[in-house]
Motif scaffolding. Structure first.
Motif, PDB file in Angstrom:
ATOM      1  N   HIS A 484     -82.913 -23.891  83.931  1.00  0.00           N
ATOM      2  CA  HIS A 484     -82.004 -23.704  85.056  1.00  0.00           C
ATOM      3  C   HIS A 484     -81.749 -22.216  85.305  1.00  0.00           C
ATOM      4  O   HIS A 484     -80.629 -21.789  85.601  1.00  0.00           O
ATOM      5  N   GLY A 485     -82.787 -21.418  85.148  1.00  0.00           N
ATOM      6  CA  GLY A 485     -82.690 -19.981  85.376  1.00  0.00           C
ATOM      7  C   GLY A 485     -82.126 -19.198  84.213  1.00  0.00           C
ATOM      8  O   GLY A 485     -82.034 -17.967  84.271  1.00  0.00           O
ATOM      9  N   PHE A 486     -81.725 -19.872  83.119  1.00  0.00           N
ATOM     10  CA  PHE A 486     -81.068 -19.212  81.990  1.00  0.00           C
ATOM     11  C   PHE A 486     -82.082 -18.990  80.872  1.00  0.00           C
ATOM     12  O   PHE A 486     -82.826 -19.888  80.511  1.00  0.00           O
ATOM     13  N   GLU A 487     -82.089 -17.789  80.332  1.00  0.00           N
ATOM     14  CA  GLU A 487     -82.967 -17.470  79.204  1.00  0.00           C
ATOM     15  C   GLU A 487     -82.375 -18.017  77.904  1.00  0.00           C
ATOM     16  O   GLU A 487     -81.208 -17.781  77.591  1.00  0.00           O
ATOM     17  N   ARG A 488     -83.198 -18.768  77.167  1.00  0.00           N
ATOM     18  CA  ARG A 488     -82.765 -19.340  75.887  1.00  0.00           C
ATOM     19  C   ARG A 488     -83.848 -19.046  74.845  1.00  0.00           C
ATOM     20  O   ARG A 488     -85.038 -19.174  75.119  1.00  0.00           O
ATOM     21  N   ALA A 489     -83.415 -18.689  73.645  1.00  0.00           N
ATOM     22  CA  ALA A 489     -84.365 -18.349  72.578  1.00  0.00           C
ATOM     23  C   ALA A 489     -85.021 -19.612  72.038  1.00  0.00           C
ATOM     24  O   ALA A 489     -84.337 -20.582  71.688  1.00  0.00           O
ATOM     25  N   LYS A 490     -86.359 -19.612  71.966  1.00  0.00           N
ATOM     26  CA  LYS A 490     -87.097 -20.722  71.365  1.00  0.00           C
ATOM     27  C   LYS A 490     -87.079 -20.611  69.843  1.00  0.00           C
ATOM     28  O   LYS A 490     -86.830 -21.581  69.137  1.00  0.00           O
ATOM     29  N   TYR A 491     -87.383 -19.421  69.369  1.00  0.00           N
ATOM     30  CA  TYR A 491     -87.415 -19.133  67.936  1.00  0.00           C
ATOM     31  C   TYR A 491     -87.447 -17.621  67.782  1.00  0.00           C
ATOM     32  O   TYR A 491     -87.530 -16.883  68.775  1.00  0.00           O
ATOM     33  N   PHE A 492     -87.355 -17.153  66.552  1.00  0.00           N
ATOM     34  CA  PHE A 492     -87.328 -15.713  66.281  1.00  0.00           C
ATOM     35  C   PHE A 492     -88.495 -15.363  65.366  1.00  0.00           C
ATOM     36  O   PHE A 492     -88.648 -15.933  64.291  1.00  0.00           O
ATOM     37  N   ILE A 493     -89.311 -14.424  65.823  1.00  0.00           N
ATOM     38  CA  ILE A 493     -90.493 -14.025  65.059  1.00  0.00           C
ATOM     39  C   ILE A 493     -90.088 -13.027  63.976  1.00  0.00           C
ATOM     40  O   ILE A 493     -89.540 -11.967  64.285  1.00  0.00           O
ATOM     41  N   PRO A 494     -90.340 -13.342  62.717  1.00  0.00           N
ATOM     42  CA  PRO A 494     -89.987 -12.407  61.639  1.00  0.00           C
ATOM     43  C   PRO A 494     -90.807 -11.122  61.732  1.00  0.00           C
ATOM     44  O   PRO A 494     -91.887 -11.089  62.328  1.00  0.00           O
ATOM     45  N   ALA A 495     -90.294 -10.093  61.161  1.00  0.00           N
ATOM     46  CA  ALA A 495     -91.000  -8.803  61.152  1.00  0.00           C
ATOM     47  C   ALA A 495     -92.359  -8.955  60.482  1.00  0.00           C
ATOM     48  O   ALA A 495     -92.503  -9.647  59.476  1.00  0.00           O
ATOM     49  N   GLY A 496     -93.367  -8.346  61.097  1.00  0.00           N
ATOM     50  CA  GLY A 496     -94.703  -8.379  60.515  1.00  0.00           C
ATOM     51  C   GLY A 496     -95.608  -9.455  61.077  1.00  0.00           C
ATOM     52  O   GLY A 496     -96.815  -9.456  60.817  1.00  0.00           O
ATOM     53  N   LYS A 497     -95.050 -10.378  61.862  1.00  0.00           N
ATOM     54  CA  LYS A 497     -95.872 -11.425  62.474  1.00  0.00           C
ATOM     55  C   LYS A 497     -96.599 -10.873  63.696  1.00  0.00           C
ATOM     56  O   LYS A 497     -96.134  -9.925  64.337  1.00  0.00           O
TER      57      LYS A 497
END
Length: 886
Positions: A484-497
């Motif tokens: 609905h036009g809103f940004e939502r986080a799917k997941y968070f990529i750990p450092a180094g990926k």
């Protein structure tokens, strides 16, 4: 251009195909017959009053008129600014196919085929109907897999289809080069028609039932008073009416914006090209199958001994950005350079065409919507104003079924099937920006033939609505999706990926983010995670007296007359007992309530509440979605984090479940803290005034370090809620689903002497029993590493017989298995719905069909005791029947 392409191009004369303009005698016959039905478009005076006025004389508008007349409506007026069918309809390629992404779209197309086939007998108007069948070609295994998934879904609808080998394609269509194909989907019921003749047949049938049709009559604007349609102003006078239907196609957006009260109809036009050839030396038979080569981005059908071939290029050309350029759509300028990639694809697929003569390259407009789905239904805030437009180049396929559904909607207040994916209320004003629409339509048109794996995301129109935490989360590796036009986080990529590899990962199998989401779920289970859920729809309902409570008691199935601070999970039901909304309601004070709904319910829920609100100046509804940032703290250590930040004990003894307190968190005051998580896991929701959002988030993350805190996204949330059997509105629940069908009878105030919408229907269902039931299915013998994953829409079999379909699914990291949610809908031997009992569910042997392969599954009903044993067991040793409660 190369070789034969150049020679073909040089042979193209400027000739119009028969159905684009036609011989004068045929045009006179078509339009003369319309006038014969008392619809003289020039001299006849408009009626002063009608019950319903339809704007648009294309195949969509005439379908609505036809179906309203069939339902017994009188005083129907259809207005067309030019001539009937002189818009996009006369340029339509004439293909009617059920190969659509959504089940409701396939249903509409299937009905359209049946309607067009019988129209000729009903009206004696030749419609050019030929049942050709179609072949959806696959050049790679991923495309073939997508076709297998489509075939499984179509079989649920009773549509005949088969996945076939390349040699079978050659047998069905000898002109096709099969050397690069790996298979195809054959749909024998698909058809072709002459679109203007179908349009004419619908107009003739409508007029025979009393519909008054007026050509050369433009609608200037719709008059709205006190939120209701009252009249239509045209260039030939005014017509009073109760209902107005905007079927204006390309001009639906401008028409919506033309009145004092604006109506958002988010669509935009693009140029669409197709080629017409002269008859081949060995003419192509009229009943030759339609070819749909999505990997080549083209479609092809027989046309008067030759072929018609068009496609959806990667670089579309938006048009008509502002204003009405033409009353009647004319063939626009040829652009052979633009069409060259599609022409090359055509010659690769059908090399025998290289020496044929071209009759014309047609360039016509098509309208597209922001999500590739048509716009249907009553507009929010204006009662009696309906829209049916934005067909995304499938107007002919959809027109029959969509016209039927909209006529039912106007007549009964709802259609005979759930059409939420098409409901215009899925959009709001934020999607009406012309810049947004222009950019999005340039992405949408190529996507029609793009291979779309589960959970793909639009790339245009992004960062339109963001949380105050967006930049902070983005820096910490958030990968985003839009709702609905809103940004939502799917997941968070750990450092180094490898960020790029993850962003470009596309598969029907185990995704690259599997372990990342698994780590987030593990943290939710064992420590504490933070999920930004600011996108949720949030309303405040207040009153001077008890009006707010009375309204909610009328709208909600559950009891809202609870002590201040209590949270109630409840459905807002319609008269049929179906869910119009599934929400959480907090009683903030005696006469003030906080309503939390799904993100995409913002327009729909607002409209539903306003529709039932009495006209009372002391009763006030406010959308406060933008005022609050919502943080979900999930996990057993969430109470420790909040205790440190608030100096208040957050244990269940001091802060019971489903309770809300306004308290301080860090330096910030006035935070609404709620003991719920939307996942079934322990934790809290924090509704934070936006000016404090960054401070509270920083404090939570700082204090939470000692407890192993981390960010999590919506993919983890999805896994958690599905393994706990939590249904979501719009995915699992819709306006046809009742609480009794999904095991939520305990959320209905049957014991209260309080009337509410849907009560009578639920009482009848309580006595008669339910004919469908929401179940959880845990897959067995499914290899997460090697097998195709379930997503949604998979057929469910019981004892070898088709009985239902999944609505959502996710991998359960706790059970180490896939979990599907869905409905079982058994039938009696005569095909009538059968009553579903718990015993019936428990005695069955179940399978879930994923792309044609069936996997055994164990079924479970809601509510249930915990599926998760106290001690962890090996996956291979798990048996659902032996699960013990915690």
């Amino acid at each position: 251009m190369r070789g034969g392409v150049c020679s073909i191009r040089a042979l193209a004369p400027v000739l119009l195909p028969r159905w684009l303009c036609g011989p004068r005698a045929r045009a006179a016959r078509l339009h003369g017959s319309v006038r014969f039905l008392s619809t003289d478009s020039v001299s006849a005076a408009l009626p002063a009053r009608a019950r319903v006025v339809i704007c648009g004389g294309g195949i969509v508008g005439t379908s609505v008129a036809y179906h309203l007349a069939k339902l017994g409506w009188t005083e129907i007026v259809l207005l067309e600014q030019g001539r009937l069918g002189a818009g996009t309809t006369r340029f339509c390629a004439g293909i009617v196919s059920v190969a659509k992404p959504l089940s409701v779209e396939s249903k509409m197309a299937d009905y359209s085929i049946a309607l067009y086939e019988r129209l000729e007998e009903e009206t004696s108007v030749k419609t050019g109907f030929v049942r050709t069948g179609s072949l959806c070609l696959a050049q790679n295994q991923d495309r073939l897999l997508s076709l297998k998934r489509l075939a499984s879904r179509l079989k649920v609808l009773g549509v005949s289809c088969n996945v076939i080998k390349p040699k079978d394609v050659a047998r069905l269509h000898p002109l096709v080069n099969i050397h690069d194909l790996v298979g195809a989907l054959h749909l024998p019921g698909d058809s072709v028609v002459s679109p203007p003749d179908v349009n004419h047949a619908l107009a003739v049938a409508s007029a025979a039932h009393g519909v008054q049709i007026y050509e050369h009559t433009s609608v200037n604007h719709v008059v709205v008073k006190k939120g209701h349609v009252t009249a239509v102003e045209t260039d030939r006078g005014s017509i009073e009416c109760e209902y107005f239907v905007n079927c204006a196609g390309q001009w639906a957006y401008e028409l919506g914006q033309s009145g004092e009260v604006k109506v958002s109809v988010p669509l935009h036009g693009c140029e669409h090209f197709y080629l017409l050839t002269k008859p081949l030396s060995e003419p192509v038979q009229n009943d030759s199958p339609v070819l749909i080569d999505m990997d080549g981005r083209i479609y092809t059908r027989a046309w008067h001994g030759g072929i018609l071939s068009g496609g959806f290029e990667k670089n579309p050309k938006p048009i008509f950005t502002e204003g009405r350029n033409q009353l009647e759509i004319q063939n626009m300028q040829e652009d052979w350079d633009h069409f060259e990639p599609m022409l090359s694809a055509l010659l690769r697929r059908m090399p025998g065409l290289e020496s044929c003569e071209i009759q014309q390259l047609v360039n016509c407009p098509e309208s597209f919507t922001p999500d590739m789905r048509c716009l249907m239904g009553e507009t929010p805030g204006i009662y009696g104003y309906f829209v049916l437009a934005g067909m995304n180049s499938s107007g002919l396929s959809f027109a029959g079924g969509a016209g039927k559904y909209l006529a039912e909607w106007i007549t009964y207040g709802y259609p005979s099937a759930s059409v939420w994916p098409l409901d215009i209320k899925r959009f709001g004003n934020l999607q009406s920006s012309r810049t947004f629409l222009r950019h999005r339509v340039m992405e949408v048109m190529p996507l029609l033939y793009e291979l779309k794996v589960p959970r793909w995301d639009f790339q245009t129109g992004r960062q339109l609505r963001t949380s105050p935490l967006y930049d902070r989360l983005d820096m910490q590796g958030a990968r985003w999706m839009e709702k609905h036009g809103f940004e939502r986080a799917k997941y968070f990529i750990p450092a180094g990926k490898d960020l790029l590899a993850l962003d470009q990962s596309k598969t029907f199998y185990k995704p690259d983010w599997f372990d990342i989401v698994g780590a987030e779920v593990k943290c939710c289970k064992e420590a504490v995670c933070v999920i930004d859920m600011s996108s949720f729809t949030k309303f405040e309902l207040t009153s001077a007296g008890d009006q707010a409570l009375q309204l909610l008691q009328r709208l909600c199935a559950n009891d809202l007359d609870v002590p201040v601070g209590h949270i109630v999970h409840t459905g807002m039901l319609n008269q049929r007992g179906g869910y119009e909304n599934d929400c959480s309601v907090v009683r903030l004070s005696k006469n003030s309530f906080f309503i939390i709904s799904p993100t995409d319910q913002q327009v729909h829920c607002w409209s539903w509440i306003k529709k039932h609100m009495p006209s009372d100046p002391q009763l006030h509804l406010e959308d406060v979605s933008w005022k609050y940032t919502a943080l979900n703290l999930i996990g057993p250590r969430a109470m420790d984090v909040l205790s440190e930040l608030s100096y208040v004990s957050m244990t269940p003894e001091h802060f019971p479940s489903l309770f809300c307190k306004e308290m301080s968190v860090g330096y910030a005051n006035g935070i609404r803290v709620m003991s719920m998580t939307h996942t079934g896991e322990p934790g809290f929701m924090l509704y934070i005034p936006i000016e404090y959002a960054l401070h509270v988030y920083n404090e939570v993350m700082s204090v939470g370090q000692k407890y192993g805190i981390r960010n999590a996204g919506y993919y983890a949330l999805r896994s958690l809620r599905i393994e706990k059997f939590f249904a979501f509105w719009g995915q699992d629940l819709d306006s046809f689903t009742t609480p009794l069908e999904c095991g939520r009878e305990f959320r209905v105030k049957f014991d209260k002497d309080t009337d509410f919408l849907g009560r009578d229907a639920l009482l009848r269902q309580r006595v008669e029993g339910v004919s469908r039931r929401f179940v959880m299915l845990v897959l067995e013998d499914h290899d997460t590493e090697l097998d195709v994953w379930p997503w949604w829409g998979e057929p469910i079999y019981r004892n070898g017989e088709l009985i239902g379909v999944t609505t959502s699914s996710a991998y359960s990291y706790t059970l180490q298995r896939h979990v599907c949610l869905g409905f079982l809908s058994p039938t009696n031997t005569d095909g009538s719905p059968a009553t579903v009992t718990a015993d019936f569910i428990n005695r069955g042997d179940y399978e879930v069909d994923i792309a044609g392969q069936r996997f055994p599954a164990k079924a479970k009903l809601y509510p249930f005791s915990s599926l998760f044993a106290q001690q962890k067991r090996r996956k291979d040793d798990m048996e659902l029947s032996n699960f013990q409660s915690k």
